[in-house]
Design an enzyme around this catalytic site. Structure first.
Site, PDB file in Angstrom:
ATOM      1  N   HIS A 117     -40.261  43.233 103.776  1.00 28.30           N
ATOM      2  CA  HIS A 117     -39.106  43.371 104.662  1.00 28.30           C
ATOM      3  C   HIS A 117     -39.408  44.267 105.856  1.00 28.30           C
ATOM      4  O   HIS A 117     -38.908  44.019 106.960  1.00 28.30           O
ATOM      5  CB  HIS A 117     -37.913  43.938 103.885  1.00 28.30           C
TER       6      HIS A 117
ATOM      7  N   PHE B  92      -8.595  49.169 116.039  1.00 30.20           N
ATOM      8  CA  PHE B  92      -9.468  48.119 115.513  1.00 30.20           C
ATOM      9  C   PHE B  92     -10.760  47.978 116.305  1.00 30.20           C
ATOM     10  O   PHE B  92     -11.581  47.114 115.984  1.00 30.20           O
ATOM     11  CB  PHE B  92      -8.718  46.787 115.460  1.00 30.20           C
TER      12      PHE B  92
ATOM     13  N   ARG C 220       0.180  48.694 128.880  1.00 35.27           N
ATOM     14  CA  ARG C 220      -0.184  47.365 128.362  1.00 35.27           C
ATOM     15  C   ARG C 220       0.586  46.273 129.112  1.00 35.27           C
ATOM     16  O   ARG C 220       0.043  45.208 129.418  1.00 35.27           O
ATOM     17  CB  ARG C 220       0.066  47.263 126.859  1.00 35.27           C
TER      18      ARG C 220
ATOM     19  N   SER D  28       1.200  41.425 121.753  1.00 31.56           N
ATOM     20  CA  SER D  28       1.167  42.889 121.802  1.00 31.56           C
ATOM     21  C   SER D  28       0.189  43.405 122.847  1.00 31.56           C
ATOM     22  O   SER D  28       0.425  44.422 123.496  1.00 31.56           O
ATOM     23  CB  SER D  28       0.795  43.456 120.425  1.00 31.56           C
TER      24      SER D  28
ATOM     25  N   ARG E  53       1.431  51.613 124.316  1.00 32.11           N
ATOM     26  CA  ARG E  53       2.533  50.767 123.871  1.00 32.11           C
ATOM     27  C   ARG E  53       3.834  51.225 124.530  1.00 32.11           C
ATOM     28  O   ARG E  53       4.648  50.410 124.951  1.00 32.11           O
ATOM     29  CB  ARG E  53       2.674  50.857 122.345  1.00 32.11           C
TER      30      ARG E  53
ATOM     31  N   ASP F 120       4.169  52.410 113.045  1.00 30.66           N
ATOM     32  CA  ASP F 120       3.106  51.778 112.251  1.00 30.66           C
ATOM     33  C   ASP F 120       2.333  52.805 111.428  1.00 30.66           C
ATOM     34  O   ASP F 120       1.660  52.459 110.464  1.00 30.66           O
ATOM     35  CB  ASP F 120       2.137  51.014 113.151  1.00 30.66           C
TER      36      ASP F 120
ATOM     37  N   HIS G 218      -2.051  50.114 122.281  1.00 31.37           N
ATOM     38  CA  HIS G 218      -1.547  50.977 121.209  1.00 31.37           C
ATOM     39  C   HIS G 218      -2.531  52.142 121.004  1.00 31.37           C
ATOM     40  O   HIS G 218      -3.174  52.283 119.966  1.00 31.37           O
ATOM     41  CB  HIS G 218      -1.346  50.179 119.921  1.00 31.37           C
TER      42      HIS G 218
ATOM     43  N   GLU H 124     -11.939  40.832 114.847  1.00 29.23           N
ATOM     44  CA  GLU H 124     -12.249  41.715 115.969  1.00 29.23           C
ATOM     45  C   GLU H 124     -13.749  41.778 116.261  1.00 29.23           C
ATOM     46  O   GLU H 124     -14.174  41.759 117.419  1.00 29.23           O
ATOM     47  CB  GLU H 124     -11.707  43.128 115.710  1.00 29.23           C
TER      48      GLU H 124
END
Length: 461
Positions: free
Chosen positions: A22, A205, A116, A143, A288, A237, A229, A179
């Site tokens: 490897h 994310f 946004r 969003s 947001r 949230d 956000h 994502e």
């Protein structure tokens, strides 16, 4: 499902199916043994059969003939399609259209707008004059405000739905809840060239996208990311979705521009600046919640207006100058802020100046762009003589010590958030104008103490 069982390193006789194959070289003995297995002479290296070589060298003639045929076809297309030919020439020259500046929206001062939403309006305003721009969201389009309205989707026409009509030239990408794949796909599109592509998701994310972001930065791929956000300001949230360390960790990636505009009009200039750059990726970080839109003027004390957005492209600029009695004066303290926290610095400036403390507000939409400016410009924005400084950002303070110095203070978030509306969260966690005001006074006291110590040290020396 097609499942294949493979043997790593096959058919090396001794090292196949071992861990060593490897990561380590075969070695001369194993190379010789492998050549025997494959029917090559182990005594010869880099041997190419003469027939193979002769055939390969014919490629020059074949390529020249193909190029001549293609060039004639291309010139015929240019003559028949002058407008499309001019568009192709502009895109290949990596130039923005002359109409772009006029297309950029100007947002009304005094009206609160989330960045946004402003970004979505910018995308839809420039979409008609920038046909090479396309993209979408990882299942968060409503969003993220990433849909170029009226544009078809990049899906087969046979897969069209009532909401989304598709064709091979669609501009709206539907990445799904993927994502990492979204960032990788945008890298691939950007590497292919000519068009500019973006992907959207929540800032939290971006963690899933990090390997692709890092590789894009490493390769100098001008991918575009829309991250909304952007702080505990997203509210209910809760801490799983509230980014705390993401701004600092993304800024730590060499070659990535992290752009966090402070109002709607900064958003417009930020988008243009990102599109002008073809050397590396950039991510625009958006709120947001609604935030103020500032009345733009000269930024001097007269009328107490805010500076024009021209400084956005330089990464940091003096948004509001220090003043006393209606006249511009050198600053006693500098408040350095990004994104939704610029409004807190502006409010703190009013508090401080009411007490006779001359206060400059610096908006920093992009640290990376600011660092690329010449020393004279950086000094004009953050004079070294002004030691009292406060950074204001709803995330880790990591990275801001470079700008605030030893006497500086940081209004930041050094822990996870909570589930509540954004106004309560900012108040509970001390990210307020009053906290900025107190930090500025503390920094002033610290700067005076430090100066006194230096003076005493000089006298004793």
């Amino acid at each position: 499902i097609i499942s294949l069982r493979t043997i790593i390193g096959y058919p090396a006789p001794k090292k196949q199916n071992t861990g060593k194959i490897h990561g380590s070289a075969l070695g001369s003995e194993e190379v010789a043994a492998l050549k025997n297995v494959l029917g090559f002479d182990p005594e010869k290296s880099f041997q190419v059969d003469q027939d193979v070589l002769a055939h390969a060298r014919q490629l020059v003639e074949r390529g020249a003939a193909a190029r001549t045929q293609w060039q004639a076809s291309f010139e015929a297309w240019q003559s028949a399609n002058p407008e499309k030919a001019a568009l192709l020439e502009r895109i290949e020259a990596k130039k923005l259209p002359a109409e772009l500046d006029a297309a950029l929206p100007v947002f009304e001062a005094g009206k609160d707008v989330s960045t946004r939403a402003a970004s979505g309006k910018v995308l839809n305003a420039i979409g008609p004059v920038l046909p090479e721009l396309w993209g979408g969201s990882a299942d968060l389009a409503e969003s993220n405000n990433t849909t170029i309205e009226g544009s078809p989707s990049f899906i087969p026409a046979s897969r069209s739905t009532e909401a989304w009509k598709g064709n091979p030239y669609g501009r709206v990408l539907h990445f799904g809840i993927r994502e990492h794949a979204a960032a990788s796909i945008v890298n691939g599109i950007s590497l292919h060239g000519r068009t500019r592509a973006f992907s959207g998701t929540f800032l939290i994310f971006s963690d899933y996208q990090r390997p692709a972001i890092r590789l894009g930065a490493l390769m100098g791929v001008p991918s575009l990311y829309v991250w909304t956000h952007d702080s505990i300001g997203l509210g209910e949230d809760g801490p799983t979705h509230q980014p705390v360390e993401q701004l600092a960790s993304l800024r730590a990636i060499p070659g990535l521009d992290v752009v966090r505009p402070g109002d709607a009009n900064e958003v417009a200039v930020a988008w243009k600046t990102m599109l002008e750059n073809h050397e590396n990726p950039a991510g625009i970080v958006l709120t947001r919640q609604n935030i103020p839109t500032y009345a733009r003027g000269t930024g001097d004390a007269e009328g107490d207006t805010f500076a024009s957005t021209a400084g956005v492209a330089k990464g940091a600029y003096v948004l509001a100058e220090a003043s006393k009695d209606g006249a511009t004066v050198p600053a006693d303290v500098i408040l350095i802020a990004t994104g939704s926290e610029v409004q807190l610095a502006v409010a703190a400036r009013e508090n401080l100046q009411a007490e006779g403390i001359a206060t400059r507000v610096v908006s920093v939409p992009c640290v990376e762009w600011f660092k690329k400016q010449d020393p004279a410009y950086r000094e004009s924005v953050l004079p070294a003589a002004v030691k009292a400084r406060v950074s204001v950002e709803a995330g880790l303070a990591l990275g801001w010590s470079e700008f605030v110095g030893d006497a500086g203070r940081s209004i930041s978030l050094e822990h996870y958030g909570a589930s509540a509306d954004y106004k309560r969260l900012f108040n509970e966690f001390g990210i307020t104008a009053d906290a900025v005001t107190a930090a500025a006074k503390d920094s002033l006291a610290g700067a005076v103490t430090a100066a006194a110590k230096d003076s005493l040290a000089g006298l004793s020396a």
